[in-house]
Design a protein around this motif. Structure first.
Motif, PDB file in Angstrom:
ATOM      1  N   VAL A 471       0.853  -1.189   0.000  1.00 33.53           N
ATOM      2  CA  VAL A 471       0.000   0.000   0.000  1.00 33.53           C
ATOM      3  C   VAL A 471       0.887   1.236   0.000  1.00 33.53           C
ATOM      4  O   VAL A 471       1.797   1.363   0.825  1.00 33.53           O
ATOM      5  N   LYS A 472       0.610   2.137  -0.929  1.00 33.78           N
ATOM      6  CA  LYS A 472       1.368   3.378  -1.025  1.00 33.78           C
ATOM      7  C   LYS A 472       0.776   4.411  -0.074  1.00 33.78           C
ATOM      8  O   LYS A 472      -0.443   4.597  -0.036  1.00 33.78           O
ATOM      9  N   PRO A 473       1.598   5.093   0.728  1.00 31.87           N
ATOM     10  CA  PRO A 473       1.070   6.067   1.701  1.00 31.87           C
ATOM     11  C   PRO A 473       0.366   7.239   1.028  1.00 31.87           C
ATOM     12  O   PRO A 473       0.915   7.877   0.130  1.00 31.87           O
ATOM     13  N   ARG A 474      -0.857   7.498   1.486  1.00 35.41           N
ATOM     14  CA  ARG A 474      -1.619   8.664   1.070  1.00 35.41           C
ATOM     15  C   ARG A 474      -2.159   9.341   2.320  1.00 35.41           C
ATOM     16  O   ARG A 474      -2.725   8.681   3.194  1.00 35.41           O
ATOM     17  N   GLN A 475      -1.992  10.636   2.389  1.00 31.79           N
ATOM     18  CA  GLN A 475      -2.353  11.373   3.600  1.00 31.79           C
ATOM     19  C   GLN A 475      -3.819  11.151   3.971  1.00 31.79           C
ATOM     20  O   GLN A 475      -4.716  11.294   3.144  1.00 31.79           O
ATOM     21  N   GLY A 476      -4.030  10.772   5.228  1.00 30.00           N
ATOM     22  CA  GLY A 476      -5.383  10.629   5.748  1.00 30.00           C
ATOM     23  C   GLY A 476      -5.972   9.246   5.641  1.00 30.00           C
ATOM     24  O   GLY A 476      -6.971   8.949   6.292  1.00 30.00           O
ATOM     25  N   GLN A 477      -5.386   8.356   4.819  1.00 29.79           N
ATOM     26  CA  GLN A 477      -5.954   7.017   4.720  1.00 29.79           C
ATOM     27  C   GLN A 477      -5.363   6.124   5.812  1.00 29.79           C
ATOM     28  O   GLN A 477      -4.302   6.407   6.369  1.00 29.79           O
ATOM     29  N   ALA A 478      -6.080   5.052   6.126  1.00 35.23           N
ATOM     30  CA  ALA A 478      -5.676   4.198   7.239  1.00 35.23           C
ATOM     31  C   ALA A 478      -5.704   2.733   6.834  1.00 35.23           C
ATOM     32  O   ALA A 478      -6.507   2.313   5.994  1.00 35.23           O
ATOM     33  N   LEU A 479      -4.819   1.960   7.454  1.00 29.12           N
ATOM     34  CA  LEU A 479      -4.796   0.504   7.330  1.00 29.12           C
ATOM     35  C   LEU A 479      -5.275  -0.095   8.646  1.00 29.12           C
ATOM     36  O   LEU A 479      -4.872   0.365   9.724  1.00 29.12           O
ATOM     37  N   LEU A 480      -6.112  -1.110   8.559  1.00 29.80           N
ATOM     38  CA  LEU A 480      -6.610  -1.798   9.747  1.00 29.80           C
ATOM     39  C   LEU A 480      -6.411  -3.297   9.550  1.00 29.80           C
ATOM     40  O   LEU A 480      -6.880  -3.861   8.560  1.00 29.80           O
ATOM     41  N   PHE A 481      -5.676  -3.922  10.475  1.00 32.68           N
ATOM     42  CA  PHE A 481      -5.517  -5.377  10.404  1.00 32.68           C
ATOM     43  C   PHE A 481      -5.348  -5.934  11.811  1.00 32.68           C
ATOM     44  O   PHE A 481      -5.299  -5.184  12.800  1.00 32.68           O
ATOM     45  N   PHE A 482      -5.244  -7.270  11.900  1.00 29.47           N
ATOM     46  CA  PHE A 482      -5.383  -7.947  13.184  1.00 29.47           C
ATOM     47  C   PHE A 482      -4.224  -8.930  13.370  1.00 29.47           C
ATOM     48  O   PHE A 482      -4.223 -10.021  12.791  1.00 29.47           O
ATOM     49  N   PRO A 483      -3.218  -8.540  14.168  1.00 31.13           N
ATOM     50  CA  PRO A 483      -1.972  -9.313  14.235  1.00 31.13           C
ATOM     51  C   PRO A 483      -2.037 -10.600  15.048  1.00 31.13           C
ATOM     52  O   PRO A 483      -1.088 -11.378  15.018  1.00 31.13           O
ATOM     53  N   SER A 484      -3.121 -10.846  15.789  1.00 34.41           N
ATOM     54  CA  SER A 484      -3.206 -12.092  16.567  1.00 34.41           C
ATOM     55  C   SER A 484      -4.632 -12.617  16.549  1.00 34.41           C
ATOM     56  O   SER A 484      -5.588 -11.875  16.322  1.00 34.41           O
ATOM     57  N   PHE A 485      -4.743 -13.923  16.800  1.00 35.44           N
ATOM     58  CA  PHE A 485      -6.051 -14.564  16.844  1.00 35.44           C
ATOM     59  C   PHE A 485      -6.722 -14.309  18.199  1.00 35.44           C
ATOM     60  O   PHE A 485      -6.098 -13.807  19.142  1.00 35.44           O
ATOM     61  N   ALA A 486      -7.988 -14.719  18.287  1.00 40.59           N
ATOM     62  CA  ALA A 486      -8.744 -14.523  19.525  1.00 40.59           C
ATOM     63  C   ALA A 486      -8.111 -15.253  20.704  1.00 40.59           C
ATOM     64  O   ALA A 486      -8.239 -14.826  21.851  1.00 40.59           O
ATOM     65  N   ASN A 487      -7.394 -16.360  20.430  1.00 40.30           N
ATOM     66  CA  ASN A 487      -6.764 -17.114  21.517  1.00 40.30           C
ATOM     67  C   ASN A 487      -5.412 -16.542  21.933  1.00 40.30           C
ATOM     68  O   ASN A 487      -4.723 -17.105  22.783  1.00 40.30           O
ATOM     69  N   GLY A 488      -5.008 -15.420  21.319  1.00 42.37           N
ATOM     70  CA  GLY A 488      -3.750 -14.776  21.684  1.00 42.37           C
ATOM     71  C   GLY A 488      -2.560 -15.231  20.872  1.00 42.37           C
ATOM     72  O   GLY A 488      -1.462 -14.676  21.013  1.00 42.37           O
TER      73      GLY A 488
END
Length: 521
Positions: A471-488
């Motif tokens: 993803v190329k940086p653009r001012q004001g946009q955001a990335l959302l992701f989830f680095p771990s599972f529900a069990n930790g």
């Protein structure tokens, strides 16, 4: 019933009423004291305390975290909270300025002579010692006295500004040059008002075209967009022009300024975020299905409808979302300015296991600063820190169950602002902690929100090597992701890197975490 019995009953009733009158004030006093103690206890809670967790499950890393529920409540409670409260001497000065308009002029002049600037809505930024020094001069009568304009002259000035939008604009430009930016005409020297009126009537000011009706209508319509944040974007634009900080009426702005504002706003709204050529198509269902799966696999996400309409699903499993126009440009720039002004940007650290002394600089070469409340408050960024959390939880609905209730197990780390200078990078890494470390610390990162604070034309992309896109940086946009599972357990598929920047790159990132499942009660 006999008269004797009646008299006895009446006497008994009178006794009860008298006793009630004697005891009621006592109970009222007890209730008041209890309420005061309760409020004091709440106010004394430290922002770093995770009040929603019992002592046995408070993460060992709580020094860098704060209760997510607390931050959500604080953000929701307050546009008021976004405006820092004033200390005693600042309140005294504010009261003086209201009752004695000349004081505002003297104070601005005093600050300028000391080499600093001041804007009316930023009194909380002026050092307390400076305010006290000025108040001491005022108390001694050591400030130069001057005559203010007569009531007739002030009325004439008001009439000119009301009749001609250009006059309103030009007056604010004039007071920056002639009166240190003092807003109240009855608080500036009389000659400033007289000179302005004479010059204006003689046509001595170079006129500019003021905003057209269509431009004004467009700006007003824009203020109602973006879930209400359009209003904030316009105000940030106004406050970026010294002397016009409180001029929020688009009718009082030149056409050129409105055109520039509208062009930037339209460009930001129409811009599509850059996608790498190898960006995969979603393989598993639609957005709704991915959000439903996250509830059990990672953490619930319930975005507001207007945000969901803009969310782009870059990858389904693991889920990676891109949100264009997540933050207004003016807010991004303010956060950059606050981090720069802090003087606290240091070599970024990393928390992975097996990292040897000196190896950090080979893995992560950027500089960063953690925006803790006291620092954010000092550099007029407290509202931005609150807003990041509010948007992450409120707008995106991260951690929300039914009826918008936020899980009390979630905590938020303080936002981190990161600067990548030319050639700096962060090699492949995971945001989640190793399972063994997470168990020892009783804390695991569950959510990553990364906000790009500026455009980066060359380099600086966020790359997900195992998912095959960047993803190329653009001012004001955001990335959302989830680095771990529900069990930790860490989700290794979210491995990512920050490619070497050719242009300077700024980001803000927030992590939401929780205790490990085995430690929860």
């Amino acid at each position: 019933m006999s008269s004797c019995s009646n008299e006895r009953a009446q006497a008994l009733q009178r006794g009860r009423l008298a006793a009630r009158r004697r005891t009621t004030p006592f109970f009222v006093l007890i209730m008041v004291v209890a309420a005061v103690v309760g409020v004091a206890a709440i106010l004394c809670l430290d922002g770093s305390q995770a009040f929603s967790l019992s002592p046995s499950v408070v993460p060992k890393v709580s020094a860098r975290t704060t209760s997510l529920a607390r931050l959500v409540l604080a953000a929701e409670g307050a546009s008021a909270a976004a405006k820092p409260t004033l200390s005693g001497c600042r309140q005294d000065l504010q009261a003086l300025c209201k009752t004695q308009p000349r004081v505002g002029y003297h104070f601005r002049k005093f600050l300028q002579e000391q080499g600093s600037t001041y804007q009316g809505y930023q009194l909380f930024k002026v050092p307390e010692a400076t305010v006290q020094q000025f108040l001491a001069l005022h108390a001694r009568g050591a400030l130069e006295q001057f005559e203010v304009a007569s009531a007739d002259a002030l009325a004439k000035l008001d009439a000119v500004k009301d009749d001609d939008a250009f006059a309103y604009w030009q007056w604010h430009e004039t007071i920056v040059q002639e009166a240190f930016g003092t807003k109240r005409p009855d608080g500036v020297p009389a000659q400033v008002v007289h000179k302005f009126l004479e010059t204006f009537q003689a046509g001595g000011f170079e006129r500019v075209d003021m905003g057209s009706d269509s431009q004004v209508a467009e700006v007003r319509a824009f203020q109602k967009t973006k879930g209400g944040s359009g209003h904030d974007i316009w105000r940030e634009f106004c406050r970026s022009h010294r002397g016009q900080e409180n001029n929020f009426d688009p009718k009082s702005w030149p056409a050129e300024h409105l055109r520039r504002f509208l062009d930037k706003s339209k460009a930001a709204s129409s811009r599509r975020p850059a996608r790498a050529k190898d960006l995969p198509l979603t393989k598993e269902g639609c957005l709704e299905e991915v959000l439903a799966k996250l509830v059990t696999s990672h953490v619930p996400v319930m975005p507001a409808p207007e945000v969901k309409a803009r969310m782009q699903l870059l990858h389904a499993d693991p889920a990676v979302f891109l949100i264009p126009d997540f933050w207004p440009k003016e807010a991004c720039q303010r956060l950059i300015n606050a981090a720069n002004s802090s003087g606290e940007i240091r070599q970024s650290s990393i928390t992975g296991q097996g990292i040897y002394a000196g190896e950090e600089r080979q893995i992560r070469t950027s500089g960063s600063v953690v925006m803790k409340p006291e620092m954010a408050r000092r550099y007029n960024a407290e509202d931005l820190v609150r807003r990041l959390i509010r948007d992450l939880v409120g707008t995106l609905g991260v951690g929300c169950a039914g009826a918008g209730q936020v899980s009390k197990l979630l905590t938020s780390e303080y936002p981190q602002v990161v600067r990548y200078e030319r050639g700096q990078y962060f090699t492949d890494h995971e945001d989640a902690f190793a399972a063994s470390k997470a168990r020892v610390d009783n804390y695991q990162r569950r959510v990553t929100l990364l906000v790009y604070l500026n455009d980066v034309e060359k380099g600086g992309a966020t790359r997900f090597p195992k998912l095959g896109f960047q993803v190329k940086p653009r001012q004001g946009q955001a990335l959302l992701f989830f680095p771990s599972f529900a069990n930790g357990r860490p989700d290794p598929r979210t491995l990512h890197s920050a490619e070497a920047a050719e242009d300077e790159k700024w980001i803000a990132q927030v992590w939401i975490g929780s205790p490990m499942p085995s430690h929860r009660r």
